[in-house]
Every structure is written in C-alpha cells, then in structure tokens.
Design an enzyme around this catalytic site. Structure first.
Site, PDB file in Angstrom:
ATOM      1  N   ARG A 241       1.774  -4.697  14.181  1.00  0.00           N
ATOM      2  CA  ARG A 241       2.517  -3.480  14.545  1.00  0.00           C
ATOM      3  C   ARG A 241       2.324  -2.409  13.480  1.00  0.00           C
ATOM      4  O   ARG A 241       1.673  -2.623  12.467  1.00  0.00           O
ATOM      5  CB  ARG A 241       4.005  -3.803  14.696  1.00  0.00           C
ATOM      6  CG  ARG A 241       4.616  -4.430  13.450  1.00  0.00           C
ATOM      7  CD  ARG A 241       6.106  -4.721  13.641  1.00  0.00           C
ATOM      8  NE  ARG A 241       6.350  -5.678  14.690  1.00  0.00           N
ATOM      9  CZ  ARG A 241       6.360  -7.007  14.511  1.00  0.00           C
ATOM     10  NH1 ARG A 241       6.108  -7.520  13.304  1.00  0.00           N
ATOM     11  NH2 ARG A 241       6.598  -7.815  15.507  1.00  0.00           N
ATOM     12  N   ASP A 262      -1.925 -11.789  11.128  1.00  0.00           N
ATOM     13  CA  ASP A 262      -0.517 -11.567  10.791  1.00  0.00           C
ATOM     14  C   ASP A 262       0.177 -12.919  10.685  1.00  0.00           C
ATOM     15  O   ASP A 262      -0.417 -13.964  11.014  1.00  0.00           O
ATOM     16  CB  ASP A 262       0.181 -10.674  11.827  1.00  0.00           C
ATOM     17  CG  ASP A 262       1.171  -9.715  11.173  1.00  0.00           C
ATOM     18  OD1 ASP A 262       1.980 -10.192  10.340  1.00  0.00           O
ATOM     19  OD2 ASP A 262       1.143  -8.510  11.483  1.00  0.00           O
ATOM     20  N   ASP A 285      -0.310 -17.016   7.178  1.00  0.00           N
ATOM     21  CA  ASP A 285       0.529 -16.471   6.117  1.00  0.00           C
ATOM     22  C   ASP A 285      -0.390 -16.254   4.927  1.00  0.00           C
ATOM     23  O   ASP A 285      -0.808 -17.212   4.275  1.00  0.00           O
ATOM     24  CB  ASP A 285       1.646 -17.461   5.773  1.00  0.00           C
ATOM     25  CG  ASP A 285       2.515 -16.991   4.612  1.00  0.00           C
ATOM     26  OD1 ASP A 285       2.227 -15.910   4.043  1.00  0.00           O
ATOM     27  OD2 ASP A 285       3.472 -17.706   4.263  1.00  0.00           O
ATOM     28  N   ASN A 310      -4.090  -4.578   4.699  1.00  0.00           N
ATOM     29  CA  ASN A 310      -2.946  -3.732   5.062  1.00  0.00           C
ATOM     30  C   ASN A 310      -1.608  -4.433   4.888  1.00  0.00           C
ATOM     31  O   ASN A 310      -0.588  -3.778   4.644  1.00  0.00           O
ATOM     32  CB  ASN A 310      -3.098  -3.269   6.519  1.00  0.00           C
ATOM     33  CG  ASN A 310      -1.822  -2.669   7.056  1.00  0.00           C
ATOM     34  OD1 ASN A 310      -1.419  -1.572   6.682  1.00  0.00           O
ATOM     35  ND2 ASN A 310      -1.140  -3.395   7.947  1.00  0.00           N
ATOM     36  N   ALA A 311      -1.575  -5.763   5.003  1.00  0.00           N
ATOM     37  CA  ALA A 311      -0.306  -6.506   4.981  1.00  0.00           C
ATOM     38  C   ALA A 311       0.457  -6.228   3.695  1.00  0.00           C
ATOM     39  O   ALA A 311      -0.122  -6.187   2.607  1.00  0.00           O
ATOM     40  CB  ALA A 311      -0.573  -7.996   5.132  1.00  0.00           C
ATOM     41  N   ASN A 369       8.780   4.763  -7.989  1.00  0.00           N
ATOM     42  CA  ASN A 369       9.879   5.084  -7.086  1.00  0.00           C
ATOM     43  C   ASN A 369      11.120   4.308  -7.491  1.00  0.00           C
ATOM     44  O   ASN A 369      11.029   3.130  -7.878  1.00  0.00           O
ATOM     45  CB  ASN A 369       9.502   4.745  -5.637  1.00  0.00           C
ATOM     46  CG  ASN A 369      10.311   5.534  -4.626  1.00  0.00           C
ATOM     47  OD1 ASN A 369      10.976   6.509  -4.973  1.00  0.00           O
ATOM     48  ND2 ASN A 369      10.264   5.129  -3.378  1.00  0.00           N
ATOM     49  N   TYR A 375       7.334  -3.177  -5.884  1.00  0.00           N
ATOM     50  CA  TYR A 375       6.418  -2.575  -4.920  1.00  0.00           C
ATOM     51  C   TYR A 375       5.446  -1.625  -5.611  1.00  0.00           C
ATOM     52  O   TYR A 375       4.229  -1.662  -5.370  1.00  0.00           O
ATOM     53  CB  TYR A 375       7.226  -1.832  -3.859  1.00  0.00           C
ATOM     54  CG  TYR A 375       6.413  -1.248  -2.738  1.00  0.00           C
ATOM     55  CD1 TYR A 375       5.891  -2.042  -1.727  1.00  0.00           C
ATOM     56  CD2 TYR A 375       6.174   0.126  -2.680  1.00  0.00           C
ATOM     57  CE1 TYR A 375       5.149  -1.503  -0.688  1.00  0.00           C
ATOM     58  CE2 TYR A 375       5.437   0.680  -1.649  1.00  0.00           C
ATOM     59  CZ  TYR A 375       4.927  -0.139  -0.650  1.00  0.00           C
ATOM     60  OH  TYR A 375       4.195   0.418   0.374  1.00  0.00           O
ATOM     61  N   LYS A 379       1.346  -1.906  -5.817  1.00  0.00           N
ATOM     62  CA  LYS A 379       0.460  -0.890  -5.261  1.00  0.00           C
ATOM     63  C   LYS A 379      -0.375  -0.214  -6.343  1.00  0.00           C
ATOM     64  O   LYS A 379      -1.515   0.217  -6.076  1.00  0.00           O
ATOM     65  CB  LYS A 379       1.278   0.149  -4.482  1.00  0.00           C
ATOM     66  CG  LYS A 379       1.954  -0.430  -3.237  1.00  0.00           C
ATOM     67  CD  LYS A 379       0.944  -1.070  -2.282  1.00  0.00           C
ATOM     68  CE  LYS A 379       1.575  -1.524  -0.976  1.00  0.00           C
ATOM     69  NZ  LYS A 379       0.597  -2.102  -0.032  1.00  0.00           N
ATOM     70  N   THR A 410       7.252   5.383  10.413  1.00  0.00           N
ATOM     71  CA  THR A 410       7.153   4.001  10.886  1.00  0.00           C
ATOM     72  C   THR A 410       8.552   3.420  11.040  1.00  0.00           C
ATOM     73  O   THR A 410       9.560   4.051  10.688  1.00  0.00           O
ATOM     74  CB  THR A 410       6.369   3.131   9.887  1.00  0.00           C
ATOM     75  OG1 THR A 410       7.094   3.068   8.645  1.00  0.00           O
ATOM     76  CG2 THR A 410       4.969   3.692   9.634  1.00  0.00           C
TER      77      THR A 410
END
Length: 469
Positions: A241, A262, A285, A310-311, A369, A375, A379, A410
């Site tokens: 998705r 996925d 996984d 992308n996951a 952030n 996170y 990244k 999203t």
C-alpha cells in the site's frame, strides 16, 4: 488524503476569498497523465560564454518535440537548432500582465569559468522568468565543480546552486527549479535526467542538484521512452500500500515486471496491489534472520534488474522516553535489513550487472525531527550507504541512489495532528504536500537505463522544503 485548503482556494469562491484576504493560493500541480502529451509548449534557451552542452540539449529538444526559442545570450543555439532541423526563433518577453507563454527555461552554464561571467544568468532569468507559465520548469546545466580545472571555475559553477534554489522559491506557481551538473565526457548521459526534470513527472521535485558522470555504463541510442523499463525485473519492498504500491504501479506502467514484497500479515493487500499489474506477490518479513537468503533464492530464477528498498516503520518518541525495542526495530527494518538483503543479492549475483538499487530515505534523515531520533538515524544511514556503496558498485555498472521524501499525503501523515500536518504541507515552495506518485516517478527515473550516469545521489521529493539543506 485530501488537502481541503488546496481544493478550496482553487475553486471559484475560494479563489475570491484568498484574493480578498491575501491568503496563499497553492497551484494545482501538473502531474504526468498517460492521456496527455508528456511535453508541450515553448522552451526558452539561454547560455553563458562558450556553452558546451548545447548539442546534447538539441538532442533532447528534438526527441521531446518541444519548440525552442533562443534568448539573446544563446546566439549559438539558432545555427545549432537549424542543423538539427528544429523549429526555433528569438525569445520575445511577455508584457507585464499578459498570459505567460513559455513552458520551460533552460540555461547552459557549462562554459562559465569565472564569477564575473555569472552576469549572463542574471540577464537570461531577468528577461524570461515572467514569461514562464504555471507549473513551468527551470533547468540550469553546469559542470561538476569537483572536475573543474581552476578554483575560479569551481567557484563559479558552485554558485549555480544558490541561484537555482532561490529561483525555485521566487517563481512559485507550481514552477520547479533544478540544477544538473554534467561531468566531462558525460554529455551522452544527460537526456534521461533532463527529460525527467522538463516533464510533469517531476512535479514535486525542486531545488535539487543532480550530478551526472560517465563512469556507470553506456546508454543505448534507441531508448523506448514510453516503456523504458521493458524487459526488466523490479522488486519493491513494502509494496502492499501507500508509496510502495505507487512505486510498483509506475514501474509496471513503464514496462517492468514487478515483484512486490511485504510482511505476511499484509499478504492479501499485496496480492490486491500486484494483481492489476500482472505482478508477483512475495510475503517476507525483511527483518527476519533468514529473509535475505530466502529473498535471494526466490529471485534466483528470474534475476533482478531493479531493487527498491521502500519498506520502513516509525516508532516515534523522544529518546528519553523511547524503549530499546522501539530504537532497535526501526534501525533494523529501515536500515540494517537493506544492508543484509543487498549483501545477499550481490553475493549471489541475483542483482544483475548494470542493475539499479534505489532506497527510500527521508527529509528527516537530512534535517532531523523531534521525536524521531531512531527514524532520522536510520534514514541518514540510508544516505550514508548510498554514498559509500556507489564507488564499490561502479565496476559492475550498478547504480545506487536514494530519494528523500518530504511531506507526502499518505495514511501515515493523515495521523499527524492537524496543525503539524498543515505546517508540513505549507512549508515548501509548492505550499502543499506531495503524493505517493511523486516519489514513484522519481524512483522510476533513477531506475531507467538512461540514468546510468546518476549514482550516489540523494534526491529530495519535497517540493523544495524549507527544512534541511
């Protein structure tokens, strides 16, 4: 997710209200549609002294079907365009208040060797910017500063970055502004990147600097621009998705045979995504210890030309309140799993020579952030692995790049509190959030054979966010 404000101010009533109260009016961006021409309108050409990329530019103008007009700074363009059989003329500025008539502005700054020669840029954009229409394109072509022969040339070429980013913030109206540095002997690698930045596929990519070199494989002279990924096998993780599904859809539309990966709990959604794409659904996984070997074995028969990492997950807390498990899981899934999977694919030869690895980073990995130390670290690590692996993969003509999305509409961003969500939407040159397809189109460009000269790059898909570099 809908941007109600964007829709309102672009309605007849909302437009009047916005004008009356001086409210910002974000432009509805022109995005690629299969039922409309990808390229249309006039492109105004300018140049500094001794331009070196006009021949390559002529090839792009010819292949896109754009009609060119030459600014007085690009006198050489007239004779060159005539040799290439291109329709051309002299640029005539639009009168104040008249309808803008130019779709793109392209300036060849490759021959500028001294800061005093930057005046040509002022003259071109001073004369042309008001003639650029809504959702227009600005592209400046230069020479990679690190390849310059003298400090003065390096200085002048580096100055282009400040100009291009400022133009993106001044132009507004859905206009994008980007800089392409072309290394010596890499002129033949320019077309794919220039086409992307001139097209509606780059609607939410602005203020970016892309370097093209000549050392990552050859580009075929017969590129099928309608299906540039035909015959290639592409894998997308987190494809059930959201952004992952959009990536899979765009890659398939460009001719790739798509394999989506996925987690097992998302298997039904993944099958639903893959079915209309004639794609294959694989449930893994990616954080499991045996996942890299199992993925490599599952892909061994077909091999892989494109692998999109992308996951990813978020588990947001300030670090003082964050659990050890939340830290570990985000780092492991977002970063370490990518390393393990690539190691397995490269060792087994499953990722073919000449292949493409594209990773999804984030603007959080650039600017940081609040509440996202895990996170942001993951990244930023993605950026590090792209930059460190690019030289190692060059011998096999494999490129590795990353996209760094900003605020993208999203399900994840829909859960953000309203005030923060609105700030994320408006704090960029487009004054709106991007869409998953914006990330997908950027990844598809990086995955194309014609992007062989682009490697080790981080391209932000953020509408030129005011956050970060």
């Amino acid at each position: 997710m809908n941007d109600s404000y964007l829709k309102f101010v672009n309605s007849p009533l909302g437009g009047r209200v916005a004008r009356s109260f001086g409210l910002p009016k974000p432009e509805v961006l022109r995005r690629y549609r299969a039922d409309t021409p990808e390229f249309d309108g006039l492109i105004a050409i300018g140049a500094g002294r001794a331009p070196q990329l006009l021949d390559a530019l002529a090839d792009v103008v010819k292949s896109t079907g754009l009609t060119s007009v030459a600014h007085e700074s690009a006198g050489l363009w007239i004779a060159l365009a005539n040799r290439h059989g291109l329709m051309t003329g002299r640029f005539e500025p639009t009168e104040p208040g008249a309808h803008a008539r130019v779709a793109a502005l392209v300036f060849d700054a490759s021959g500028i060797e001294d800061s005093t020669q930057l005046d040509a840029l002022y003259a071109f954009f001073h004369d042309t910017l008001r003639s650029l229409g809504k959702c227009g394109r600005i592209v400046v072509l230069g020479r990679t500063p690190e390849t310059c022969d003298t400090p003065r040339q390096w200085t002048a070429q580096r100055a282009l970055e400040g100009l291009v980013r400022s133009l993106g913030k001044e132009a507004r109206r859905g206009i994008t502004s980007n800089l392409i540095y072309v290394a010596p002997h890499a002129e033949h690698q320019l077309e794919g990147t220039l086409r992307f930045f001139l097209s509606a596929r780059s609607a939410y990519v602005s203020g970016q600097v892309v370097r093209i070199d000549a050392g990552s494989g050859a580009v075929s002279n017969a590129v099928d621009w309608a299906q540039p990924l035909a015959g290639r096998h592409a894998v997308v993780t987190g494809a059930a998705r959201g952004i992952g599904a959009a990536i899979a859809s765009v890659l398939a539309a460009q001719g790739a045979q798509v394999i989506g990966i996925d987690i097992p709990s998302a298997h039904d959604a993944l099958v639903d995504t893959m079915r209309p794409l004639a794609g294959t659904a694989l449930s893994f996984d990616i954080a499991a210890d045996d996942a890299p070997a199992q993925i490599a074995a599952a892909l061994d028969e077909t091999g892989v030309d494109i692998f999109v990492h992308n996951a990813g997950i978020t588990k947001d807390k300030t670090i003082a309140k964050m659990s050890e498990a939340a830290w570990h899981n985000v780092i492991d899934i977002n970063l370490s799993a990518q390393e393990r999977i690539d190691d397995a694919l490269l060792a087994a030869g499953t990722l073919r020579d000449g292949g493409r690895i594209v990773c999804v980073s984030s603007i959080s990995g650039i600017a940081g952030n609040l509440g996202q130390t895990n996170y942001a670290a993951s990244k930023a690590g993605v950026i590090g692995r792209v930059q460190s692996m690019a030289p190692q993969l060059r011998a096999r003509h494999i490129t590795i790049n990353a996209v760094a999305p900003g605020f993208i509409e999203t399900q994840m961003t829909a859960k953000i509190p309203l005030t923060i969500r609105e700030a994320g939407r408006r704090m960029n040159s487009m004054s709106q959030g991007g869409l998953p397809v914006d990330v997908a189109q950027t990844i598809a460009w990086l995955a194309q054979p014609a992007s062989a000269g682009v490697t080790g790059q981080i391209v932000r898909v953020c509408g030129q966010s005011l956050l970060g570099a």
